[in-house]
Design a protein around this motif. Structure first.
Motif, PDB file in Angstrom:
ATOM      1  N   ARG A   1      -2.206   8.869  -9.964  1.00 55.12           N
ATOM      2  CA  ARG A   1      -3.347   8.979 -10.899  1.00 55.12           C
ATOM      3  C   ARG A   1      -4.619   9.432 -10.193  1.00 55.12           C
ATOM      4  O   ARG A   1      -5.606   9.740 -10.847  1.00 55.12           O
ATOM      5  CB  ARG A   1      -3.569   7.631 -11.618  1.00 55.12           C
ATOM      6  CG  ARG A   1      -2.507   7.341 -12.680  1.00 55.12           C
ATOM      7  CD  ARG A   1      -2.584   5.919 -13.158  1.00 55.12           C
ATOM      8  NE  ARG A   1      -2.272   4.983 -12.077  1.00 55.12           N
ATOM      9  CZ  ARG A   1      -2.606   3.709 -12.067  1.00 55.12           C
ATOM     10  NH1 ARG A   1      -3.292   3.206 -13.075  1.00 55.12           N
ATOM     11  NH2 ARG A   1      -2.280   2.928 -11.048  1.00 55.12           N
TER      12      ARG A   1
ATOM     13  N   VAL B   1       0.849  -1.211   0.000  1.00 53.23           N
ATOM     14  CA  VAL B   1       0.000   0.000   0.000  1.00 53.23           C
ATOM     15  C   VAL B   1       0.879   1.255   0.000  1.00 53.23           C
ATOM     16  O   VAL B   1       0.467   2.305   0.461  1.00 53.23           O
ATOM     17  CB  VAL B   1      -0.948   0.034   1.234  1.00 53.23           C
ATOM     18  CG1 VAL B   1      -2.029  -1.020   1.135  1.00 53.23           C
ATOM     19  CG2 VAL B   1      -0.179  -0.158   2.548  1.00 53.23           C
ATOM     20  N   ALA B   2       2.109   1.119  -0.527  1.00 55.60           N
ATOM     21  CA  ALA B   2       3.065   2.224  -0.394  1.00 55.60           C
ATOM     22  C   ALA B   2       3.086   3.173  -1.595  1.00 55.60           C
ATOM     23  O   ALA B   2       3.741   4.206  -1.544  1.00 55.60           O
ATOM     24  CB  ALA B   2       4.464   1.659  -0.169  1.00 55.60           C
ATOM     25  N   GLY B   3       2.360   2.821  -2.658  1.00 52.90           N
ATOM     26  CA  GLY B   3       2.448   3.625  -3.898  1.00 52.90           C
ATOM     27  C   GLY B   3       1.984   5.063  -3.698  1.00 52.90           C
ATOM     28  O   GLY B   3       1.219   5.366  -2.783  1.00 52.90           O
ATOM     29  N   HIS B   4       2.453   5.963  -4.591  1.00 51.69           N
ATOM     30  CA  HIS B   4       2.086   7.383  -4.483  1.00 51.69           C
ATOM     31  C   HIS B   4       0.637   7.640  -4.899  1.00 51.69           C
ATOM     32  O   HIS B   4       0.050   8.635  -4.500  1.00 51.69           O
ATOM     33  CB  HIS B   4       2.997   8.226  -5.384  1.00 51.69           C
ATOM     34  CG  HIS B   4       4.394   8.332  -4.869  1.00 51.69           C
ATOM     35  ND1 HIS B   4       4.696   8.776  -3.603  1.00 51.69           N
ATOM     36  CD2 HIS B   4       5.593   8.042  -5.447  1.00 51.69           C
ATOM     37  CE1 HIS B   4       6.008   8.766  -3.422  1.00 51.69           C
ATOM     38  NE2 HIS B   4       6.576   8.313  -4.529  1.00 51.69           N
ATOM     39  N   GLY B   5       0.092   6.773  -5.736  1.00 47.24           N
ATOM     40  CA  GLY B   5      -1.289   6.985  -6.191  1.00 47.24           C
ATOM     41  C   GLY B   5      -1.453   8.273  -6.977  1.00 47.24           C
ATOM     42  O   GLY B   5      -2.451   8.985  -6.831  1.00 47.24           O
TER      43      GLY B   5
ATOM     44  N   LEU C   1      -3.014  -6.819  -3.701  1.00 46.01           N
ATOM     45  CA  LEU C   1      -2.811  -5.371  -3.888  1.00 46.01           C
ATOM     46  C   LEU C   1      -3.850  -4.604  -3.080  1.00 46.01           C
ATOM     47  O   LEU C   1      -5.050  -4.884  -3.147  1.00 46.01           O
ATOM     48  CB  LEU C   1      -2.914  -4.986  -5.362  1.00 46.01           C
ATOM     49  CG  LEU C   1      -1.899  -5.621  -6.313  1.00 46.01           C
ATOM     50  CD1 LEU C   1      -1.953  -4.924  -7.670  1.00 46.01           C
ATOM     51  CD2 LEU C   1      -0.485  -5.586  -5.748  1.00 46.01           C
ATOM     52  N   GLY C   2      -3.358  -3.609  -2.343  1.00 44.06           N
ATOM     53  CA  GLY C   2      -4.240  -2.858  -1.450  1.00 44.06           C
ATOM     54  C   GLY C   2      -5.178  -1.901  -2.160  1.00 44.06           C
ATOM     55  O   GLY C   2      -6.039  -1.294  -1.521  1.00 44.06           O
TER      56      GLY C   2
ATOM     57  N   GLY D   1       8.646   0.754  -6.905  1.00 45.65           N
ATOM     58  CA  GLY D   1       7.888  -0.234  -7.657  1.00 45.65           C
ATOM     59  C   GLY D   1       7.369  -1.386  -6.814  1.00 45.65           C
ATOM     60  O   GLY D   1       7.816  -1.616  -5.676  1.00 45.65           O
TER      61      GLY D   1
HETATM   62  P1  UTP Z   1       0.206   1.091  -8.785  1.00 47.74           P
HETATM   63  O1  UTP Z   1       0.826   0.325  -9.874  1.00 47.74           O
HETATM   64  O2  UTP Z   1      -1.204   1.526  -8.988  1.00 47.74           O
HETATM   65  O3  UTP Z   1       1.156   2.333  -8.454  1.00 47.74           O
HETATM   66  O4  UTP Z   1       0.320   0.216  -7.466  1.00 47.74           O
HETATM   67  P2  UTP Z   1       0.937   3.623  -7.563  1.00 47.74           P
HETATM   68  O5  UTP Z   1       2.280   4.251  -7.410  1.00 47.74           O
HETATM   69  O6  UTP Z   1       0.211   3.297  -6.285  1.00 47.74           O
HETATM   70  O7  UTP Z   1      -0.073   4.548  -8.393  1.00 47.74           O
HETATM   71  P3  UTP Z   1       0.185   5.654  -9.544  1.00 47.74           P
HETATM   72  O8  UTP Z   1       0.650   4.889 -10.759  1.00 47.74           O
HETATM   73  O9  UTP Z   1       1.192   6.653  -9.014  1.00 47.74           O
HETATM   74  O10 UTP Z   1      -1.178   6.270  -9.736  1.00 47.74           O
HETATM   75  C1  UTP Z   1      -0.371  -1.016  -7.249  1.00 47.74           C
HETATM   76  C2  UTP Z   1      -0.254  -1.358  -5.764  1.00 47.74           C
HETATM   77  O11 UTP Z   1       1.115  -1.477  -5.404  1.00 47.74           O
HETATM   78  C3  UTP Z   1       1.480  -0.570  -4.369  1.00 47.74           C
HETATM   79  C4  UTP Z   1       0.401   0.510  -4.401  1.00 47.74           C
HETATM   80  O12 UTP Z   1       0.233   1.118  -3.132  1.00 47.74           O
HETATM   81  C5  UTP Z   1      -0.830  -0.255  -4.875  1.00 47.74           C
HETATM   82  O13 UTP Z   1      -1.556  -0.821  -3.794  1.00 47.74           O
HETATM   83  N1  UTP Z   1       2.856  -0.044  -4.622  1.00 47.74           N
HETATM   84  C6  UTP Z   1       3.203   0.465  -5.823  1.00 47.74           C
HETATM   85  C7  UTP Z   1       3.775  -0.057  -3.582  1.00 47.74           C
HETATM   86  O14 UTP Z   1       3.456  -0.528  -2.449  1.00 47.74           O
HETATM   87  N2  UTP Z   1       5.011   0.457  -3.797  1.00 47.74           N
HETATM   88  C8  UTP Z   1       5.400   0.982  -5.003  1.00 47.74           C
HETATM   89  O15 UTP Z   1       6.569   1.436  -5.127  1.00 47.74           O
HETATM   90  C9  UTP Z   1       4.456   0.987  -6.034  1.00 47.74           C
END
Ligand code: UTP
Length: 303
Positions: A24, A18-22, A137-138, A116
């Protein structure tokens, strides 16, 4: 080749990245995790945790990052709030907090830099130890209200077939294959197929199938060695798909579980899909759904 490392009956632990920047979903995700955005009445990550518990998972490691503390707070109990609700006889609201008693242990670690999904999974290596584990995936709900039993089937298939990896896949429309990781399927039986290779976001003429990777996986710890071998992509990210490709190249047993239609994947990572998911879940709400349907119809007729 079957994975000889271990034999286990069922998978009991899961990694939830659940670490992604999100990005989008900006600006909604500027200071709050996308995984905490509500879909109808619950935040997305609550559906994911409840789904996993219903599928026999009792140890969950959330791989979090900066600005993600609200996820940890959400699964913690809040005695003060409970006291207030109890003293004012708000039993129906107290019932909404029952998820705090989910029969699972929650663990948290941080991915320090968002490098990533593959890199995020690597943060769970010592948690997984020598045992196989699930990745969920969270930001993806599986099935209406997250009521999918696919993770149990993934786990069963993983054990029975002594696989190194089982990937949940969903059939997508031809024009959508370019948004997903797509499998190159080999022979199979019933609801599963062997995976010969995987292609990340192919254009529709080059896609080996319409079966898209769908946010739930079962892995042997072998995946960690593969992730370490993956080179960062153009954006500096380590992709999990590349690590699974390496498993295929090494001749390891990689299988795909074909999700039935009822286990539709709701990916919340972009606004069109988030809007659709919210509306579909709100329409299905047992308490408010019927009135919302009437209101929505009126809204649409106004045009
Ligand atoms: P996404 O591929 O949707 O990437 O992640 P993101 O960074 O969250 O979103 P955008 O592209 O910037 O909009 C799919 C899952 O993997 C996690 C995200 O939190 C999400 O649950 N993830 C993604 C990580 O934990 N770390 C990362 O470095 C990237």
């Amino acid at each position: 080749m079957a994975d000889p490392l271990y034999i286990c009956k069922v998978i009991q632990s899961a990694l939830i990245p659940v670490a992604g920047h999100g990005t989008r979903l900006l600006p909604a995700t500027k200071s709050q995790p996308k995984e905490m955005l509500p879909v109808a009445r619950k935040p997305i990550v609550q559906y994911v945790a409840e789904e996993l518990v219903a599928n026999g998972i009792n140890q969950m490691l959330f791989i979090t990052g900066r600005n993600k503390a609200s996820i940890e707070n959400h699964f913690d109990s809040d005695p003060e709030l409970m006291r207030v609700l109890a003293s004012t006889n708000k039993q129906e609201l107290l019932d909404e907090l029952k998820f705090e008693e989910l029969q699972a242990n929650f663990f948290y670690t941080r991915q320090r830099q968002q490098k990533g999904l593959g890199d995020a999974i690597l943060c769970g290596e010592s948690f997984a130890g020598e045992l196989p584990f699930v990745v969920a995936l969270g930001d993806s709900i599986l099935g209406m209200n997250g009521e999918s039993k696919a993770v149990s089937r993934l786990s069963q298939l993983f054990t029975e077939m002594r696989a190194s990896c089982v990937i949940a896949v969903e059939e997508v429309a031809e024009e959508d294959v370019s948004h997903y990781g797509i499998i190159d399927p080999g022979e199979g039986e019933g609801d599963w197929v062997r995976v010969k290779n995987l292609v990340e976001k192919p254009n529709k003429n080059a896609a080996p199938s319409r079966w898209a990777i769908s946010g739930r996986y079962a892995f042997s710890p072998l995946i960690f060695d593969m992730i370490r071998r993956v080179k960062p992509d153009k954006r500096g990210e380590i992709q999990l798909t590349n690590a699974m490709q390496l498993l295929c190249e090494e001749g390891k047993r990689v299988l795909a579980l074909k999700l039935p239609k009822i286990d539709k994947r709701y990916d919340i990572g972009n606004f069109p899909s988030y809007f659709e998911t919210f509306v579909e879940f709100a329409l299905a709400d047992p308490l408010y759904g019927a009135d919302f349907r009437v209101a929505l119809k009126k809204m649409l007729e106004r045009k």
